[in-house]
Every structure is written in C-alpha cells, then in structure tokens.
Design an enzyme around this catalytic site. Structure first.
Site, PDB file in Angstrom:
ATOM      1  N   ASP A   1      -8.726  -6.323  -4.810  1.00  0.00           N
ATOM      2  CA  ASP A   1      -8.295  -5.001  -4.334  1.00  0.00           C
ATOM      3  C   ASP A   1      -8.768  -3.940  -5.323  1.00  0.00           C
ATOM      4  O   ASP A   1      -8.250  -3.850  -6.428  1.00  0.00           O
ATOM      5  CB  ASP A   1      -6.764  -4.984  -4.207  1.00  0.00           C
ATOM      6  CG  ASP A   1      -6.226  -3.659  -3.684  1.00  0.00           C
ATOM      7  OD1 ASP A   1      -7.016  -2.718  -3.462  1.00  0.00           O
ATOM      8  OD2 ASP A   1      -4.998  -3.575  -3.486  1.00  0.00           O
TER       9      ASP A   1
ATOM     10  N   SER B   1       0.840  -1.195   0.000  1.00  0.00           N
ATOM     11  CA  SER B   1       0.000   0.000   0.000  1.00  0.00           C
ATOM     12  C   SER B   1       0.890   1.267   0.000  1.00  0.00           C
ATOM     13  O   SER B   1       1.764   1.388  -0.854  1.00  0.00           O
ATOM     14  CB  SER B   1      -0.937  -0.047   1.203  1.00  0.00           C
ATOM     15  OG  SER B   1      -1.947   0.891   1.087  1.00  0.00           O
TER      16      SER B   1
ATOM     17  N   ARG C   1     -11.742   6.978   9.524  1.00  0.00           N
ATOM     18  CA  ARG C   1     -11.282   5.596   9.521  1.00  0.00           C
ATOM     19  C   ARG C   1     -12.356   4.654   8.974  1.00  0.00           C
ATOM     20  O   ARG C   1     -12.058   3.716   8.244  1.00  0.00           O
ATOM     21  CB  ARG C   1     -10.903   5.187  10.950  1.00  0.00           C
ATOM     22  CG  ARG C   1     -10.477   3.755  11.103  1.00  0.00           C
ATOM     23  CD  ARG C   1      -9.234   3.432  10.295  1.00  0.00           C
ATOM     24  NE  ARG C   1      -8.681   2.131  10.637  1.00  0.00           N
ATOM     25  CZ  ARG C   1      -7.614   1.604  10.073  1.00  0.00           C
ATOM     26  NH1 ARG C   1      -6.982   2.270   9.121  1.00  0.00           N
ATOM     27  NH2 ARG C   1      -7.177   0.430  10.440  1.00  0.00           N
TER      28      ARG C   1
ATOM     29  N   HIS D   1      -8.051  -5.016  -0.498  1.00  0.00           N
ATOM     30  CA  HIS D   1      -6.745  -4.382  -0.340  1.00  0.00           C
ATOM     31  C   HIS D   1      -5.978  -4.933   0.862  1.00  0.00           C
ATOM     32  O   HIS D   1      -4.756  -5.042   0.835  1.00  0.00           O
ATOM     33  CB  HIS D   1      -6.941  -2.873  -0.193  1.00  0.00           C
ATOM     34  CG  HIS D   1      -5.672  -2.116  -0.023  1.00  0.00           C
ATOM     35  ND1 HIS D   1      -4.682  -2.108  -0.974  1.00  0.00           N
ATOM     36  CD2 HIS D   1      -5.209  -1.358   1.007  1.00  0.00           C
ATOM     37  CE1 HIS D   1      -3.666  -1.371  -0.542  1.00  0.00           C
ATOM     38  NE2 HIS D   1      -3.962  -0.912   0.648  1.00  0.00           N
ATOM     39  N   ASP D   2      -6.705  -5.278   1.921  1.00  0.00           N
ATOM     40  CA  ASP D   2      -6.054  -5.774   3.142  1.00  0.00           C
ATOM     41  C   ASP D   2      -5.408  -7.145   2.975  1.00  0.00           C
ATOM     42  O   ASP D   2      -4.748  -7.626   3.902  1.00  0.00           O
ATOM     43  CB  ASP D   2      -7.066  -5.844   4.292  1.00  0.00           C
ATOM     44  CG  ASP D   2      -7.069  -4.572   5.133  1.00  0.00           C
ATOM     45  OD1 ASP D   2      -6.195  -3.718   4.906  1.00  0.00           O
ATOM     46  OD2 ASP D   2      -7.942  -4.445   6.008  1.00  0.00           O
TER      47      ASP D   2
END
Lengths: 196, 373
Positions: B318, B151, B221, B351-352
């Site tokens: 992602d 990232s 967040r 993405h994680d």
C-alpha cells in the site's frame, strides 16, 4: 497451556496487576498467562508478522517492531516490568537494549542461553567449531544469535553499568539448578535486574 | 446516472436540528442513511460501527441498490464471518457529504428547494463523525463495542477515538493514516480538476440540466484507482498485454488491457456516484490532520483515548497510506500510553488489500473484536 520453564519463572515473579512489556513476545503465550492469571496489563513487541497476527488474534496487545529500534517510542516508566526473553543475544547492541528496558521500566527480566555451559565449552574445545547444542541449535552462518554471551559476561556488564541484580535463576535440562558454578552448569539464565 | 441515483430510497433517520460544522457553518437539517445487521442486545453493548471509505457506502453486507452488486465487505461482515452478525449489531451509515441517502451536495437545500450543489458547506472528517454520533445517539447506544474502518473509514475511526473516546471500547484502523500527505492531496486535486474541467459540470449545477459530468468523474476515478493498486499487482494482472487485439492500433483506442480496465472502472463509477459528492469528500480528506488541533503532536490527540484498545493494520504494498503512516500513529499511541496493536500484513493488492482476500486480516479482526477472557 504449559509455559516454557523460563517464561513460567518470569510469570511467577511478576506481581499481580502490574504493567508489563514483553519484548520479543512471540505469539503472546506469556502475555496471555500474565493477563489471565495475574491480572497484568501485558503488552508485547514482536518482529515476526505471523506471530504478531497470532497474538492479536488471541486478543493480546502486540505491536510489530524491533527491539533494536522500536523501544524509543515508549515513554520513560511506561511499564513496571520489561521482559526480554531469549532475545538479548540477537540484538545489535545488547547493552543499549538493556539501557532502554530500564528506561521504559524500573525493573526488567532478561533471559539468555549461556555460552559458557560446559557442553558448549567441550564442543568448542573438542571440535574447534562453533557449537550447535539444544539451546544454540542453529549453525553459525544462519543463527540469529549475533552476540553470544556467558553468565559471567552478563554479571560483569551489570557491575560495569551499575545495574542492580535483584534475582537470578539458572536452568539446566529445563530444571532449576543452584547458582554454584552456574557459569559452567547452567544452559540458560534468567535475571531480574533494576535501576540502581 | 446521478439523477437515477438520487431517486433510490434508503433506510434513514432525519434530524431537524442544525448540525454545527468545523467550518463554522451550520447544516439546517440532516438525513443519515444507514444499514444495520444483526440484533442489538438488551444492554446495547454489542454494537459495531463500520466506517466506509471515500466511495464506499452503507451497503456493507447487502446488495447495492443502484448496481445490484453484493456489499463491499460481505467477506468480512455476516453470520459466522469475522465481524459476526450473529454476535454483533453492525451499523454502517453513508457519510455526510456522500450521495447514497445521507445529506450531501446533491440533497435539496430546504432554504431554496434546489439541490445544494456547490453551496453545500465544506465538511471535514470530524463533521462526518459528528453526524455518525447523532445516529448512534438516535439508536440509544452509549458506547460502541468497536468502530472499524479502512482507508477514509480508518480516519473516521481515529477521529472517534480522539473526539468521543468514552463512546467506544475498541478501534480497528486498517490501511489508513493520521493525516493526508502532499502526495495524497495531489492525487485528489487531479481528480477534482478533471471533474471541474468537464463542461457538463456547470459549476456544480448540473442536476436539472440532464447532463452529468461523467467524463470528468470517470477520469477522477481512473486516477484514484491507480493509487489503490500496487505496481506489482498491475503488472501481474495486466502487464503490457493488449486488449482484444494482436497488434497495436497506432491510434488512441484502449490498446492495452490496463487502459480498457481503467476506462471501464471510471465509467462504472459514474453510475453510482455524484460528482459534487466526490469533490466534497476528497476535500474533507485533504483537510484531515488529526494532530493539527494539538499543535501537531499526535500523542497529545490520543491523550484521552487511553481506555480505547487500538488495532492498526497496514499492507506492505500500500503506497497510498503506507506502513510508515500507521507506525506514526502507533508510536503516538505508545507515547500516550494507549493500548495499541499493530501489524504490517503482506498482500499483493496494494491499498485495496483490506477489501480483498487476506486471511490474516480476518483472524486479526475477529480476535481484536473478541471480548478478552
């Protein structure tokens, strides 16, 4: 590790220390042999993510990509040799792929199964159905081989496109055979071609 | 809470010389907080720098001092792990502008004796890398065996290859990009506006007030967290399931599990992150475009990086930094004649994925780090 016969022939024909792109490099077996034995700057292109992962995990430089679309990204003369092993007959436009190979490198090795081998001819003639043989093991409806070709077809294409043939090897039963009546006798052909 | 956060001691170095920034401003002095694992060998050739993501930190393989949770990449870094600390000396520093010990907006401005807050200069990804290079200088390391990052960490890794190509042998870039897209910037702007709309933010000068913009930071967040997950993953994990109830409340409680989950994630984040640091780091990411100084030609950016071995990995789910962005980088590397490896891995986690269980990623990283025999 012993290389498949066609790969061993190509590995022996690449001079020391050159830059090579192996298109359809699988898990990187040939790349590894070229790099270790011949000090070649060997890079690969492969579609299958699991094979790419295996090749990178083995320390090879391999990009996931497709011979049909992803050769554009390489500049002219980026390599000394391009290799296309057992992949030509699976591409959308084999002629354009060969054109790309000889743009990226002045020389290329191209290997393919020969659809005019007597066993294939016999099988087609006797059964009237698409042959399933050792080198063409998958039925017509699920084979990746969408452009079957013969040694004669390849020779004609080379003449038609003004591409020089520098060397050729013919295999039957995994052994080298002479080039006499190769279009009948060879199960598999390997050509070293070059820009004219 | 931010005030608590700022009283934690972190291992660090202090550099009293000013650091020149991309903006043209100077930082009068610099503290870099970092963690290291393993042992630097005699010829200092086994060092690996790990670059962390936006809200990551230097506690890559050790417990976080504020939350007590285990390091964010313990599954990747440690003895016998893919990034093997029995073999490598692994360094991870808190990025410039962050809040875990490295100089950032919550740090004291030596000129005023007060926290910088919004007087902190706007920084870039290249500035973060500049600060990391100071740390690597301090450790006496000429050339890193590898720089690794996912990232925003991947962005720093790419900047290393462009700005300091002779100082690393290989670069591993995971789930990253060569520029921030309009969509990336848009999500960040939502987060920033949420922070700035919180009355406790007080134009950034909240440190002495005892009030923290926790609500704004939590919303930032929450919005960002959605971008880290895939729709498939969200559906599988939460679906439309209700949270601790059998029927809808016909109110605005967290009826759905996904709401409850996001609220928890948002709130938990405020215990370990500074709102101003979030503003500054997201800004740095938005300003990031590797090709910009090279007339928009990415291949030109890599023209000095031909001796660096690149490995890039993307994930099929992602959508924050999709495969197309990694491919763009790979094509530029091919155009530049650099040695590049690339694969798109399949993982349901969006993405994680790079932080979660993905065995092929482990094999890839271990292989890419190995000296080629």
């Amino acid at each position: 590790m012993t290389l498949r016969t066609d790969l061993a022939i190509i590995a022996d024909a690449v001079p020391e220390g050159r830059r090579v792109l192996d298109v359809g490099c699988g898990d990187g077996t040939l790349l590894s042999a070229l790099r270790r034995n011949r000090n070649v700057d060997a890079r690969g292109l492969e579609l299958d993510a699991a094979k790419v992962t295996a090749a990178i995990a083995a320390g090879e430089s391999v990009v996931q990509g497709d011979a049909n679309h992803d050769l554009d990204a390489y500049p002219d003369d980026a390599f000394d040799f391009a290799i296309l092993s057992q992949t030509l007959q699976t591409t959308e436009r084999p002629d354009l792929v060969i054109e790309q190979l000889l743009r990226i490198a002045p020389r290329a090795f191209v290997s393919f199964p020969n659809f005019a081998h007597w066993r294939v001819r016999w099988s087609l003639m006797r059964n009237g159905r698409m042959p399933v043989t050792r080198l063409i093991p998958v039925a017509w409806y699920e084979t990746p081989n969408i452009h079957h070709l013969t040694i004669s077809d390849f020779r004609h294409l080379m003449v038609e496109r003004n591409i020089r043939v520098e060397n050729a090897w013919f295999l039957s039963g995994g052994r080298l055979i002479s080039d006499s009546a190769a279009n009948w006798r060879a199960e598999h052909a390997i050509y070293q071609i070059a820009r004219s | 809470m931010a005030t608590l956060l700022h009283h934690i001691q972190h291992d660090h170095i202090h550099i009293s010389a000013p650091l020149a920034l991309d903006s043209g401003q100077n930082l009068p002095e610099l503290t870099i907080a970092y963690q290291s694992y393993g042992t630097l060998n005699a010829d200092k050739s086994n060092a690996i720098l790990i670059c962390h993501a936006l809200t990551g930190d230097q506690y890559v393989a050790s417990n976080h001092p504020a939350t007590g949770k285990e390091g964010w990449w313990v599954r990747m870094v440690g003895p016998g792990k893919p990034i093997d600390t029995d073999k490598y000396f692994v360094i991870c520093s808190n990025v410039l502008g962050s809040c875990l010990g490295t100089t950032g907006p919550a740090s004291i401005n030596p000129a005023t004796g007060q926290p910088y807050a919004m007087s902190f200069p706007v920084i870039t990804i290249a500035d973060m890398v500049r600060a990391q290079a100071k740390l690597i200088d301090h450790l006496g390391i000429d050339q890193l065996h590898a720089v690794v990052g996912g990232s925003m960490g991947g962005m720093q890794t790419l900047v290393w290859t462009v700005n300091y190509p002779q100082r690393l042998r290989s670069a591993i870039v995971i789930a990253s990009a060569a520029r921030h897209s309009a969509q990336n910037i848009a999500f960040h702007e939502v987060g920033r506006q949420a922070i700035m709309a919180d009355p406790h933010w007080q134009d950034g000068n909240f440190y002495a007030s005892g009030l923290n913009p926790t609500k704004g930071l939590a919303v930032a967040r929450m919005a960002a967290h959605i971008t880290y997950l895939s729709e498939e993953g969200l559906t599988e994990k939460f679906g439309r399931r209700l949270q601790a109830r059998d029927i809808k409340s016909f109110g605005f409680d967290a009826d759905f599990q996904i709401e409850s989950y996001l609220r928890y994630q948002g709130l938990a984040f405020t215990d370990r992150f500074d709102a101003n640091a979030y503003l500054y780091i997201t800004r740095a990411m938005d300003y990031y475009d590797l090709a910009e100084p090279y007339e928009g030609r990415l291949a030109l950016a890599f023209s000095k990086a031909k001796d660096v071995r690149f490995t890039l990995v993307s994930f099929d789910t992602d959508w924050l930094y999709p495969t197309s962005e990694s491919r763009r980088i790979v094509q530029a590397l091919q155009g530049a004649g650099a040695s590049a490896s690339f694969v798109e891995l399949s993982s349901p986690f969006g993405h994680d994925s790079f932080l979660l269980d993905c065995p092929p990623l482990d094999r890839l990283i271990a292989g890419a780090l190995n000296n080629r025999g």
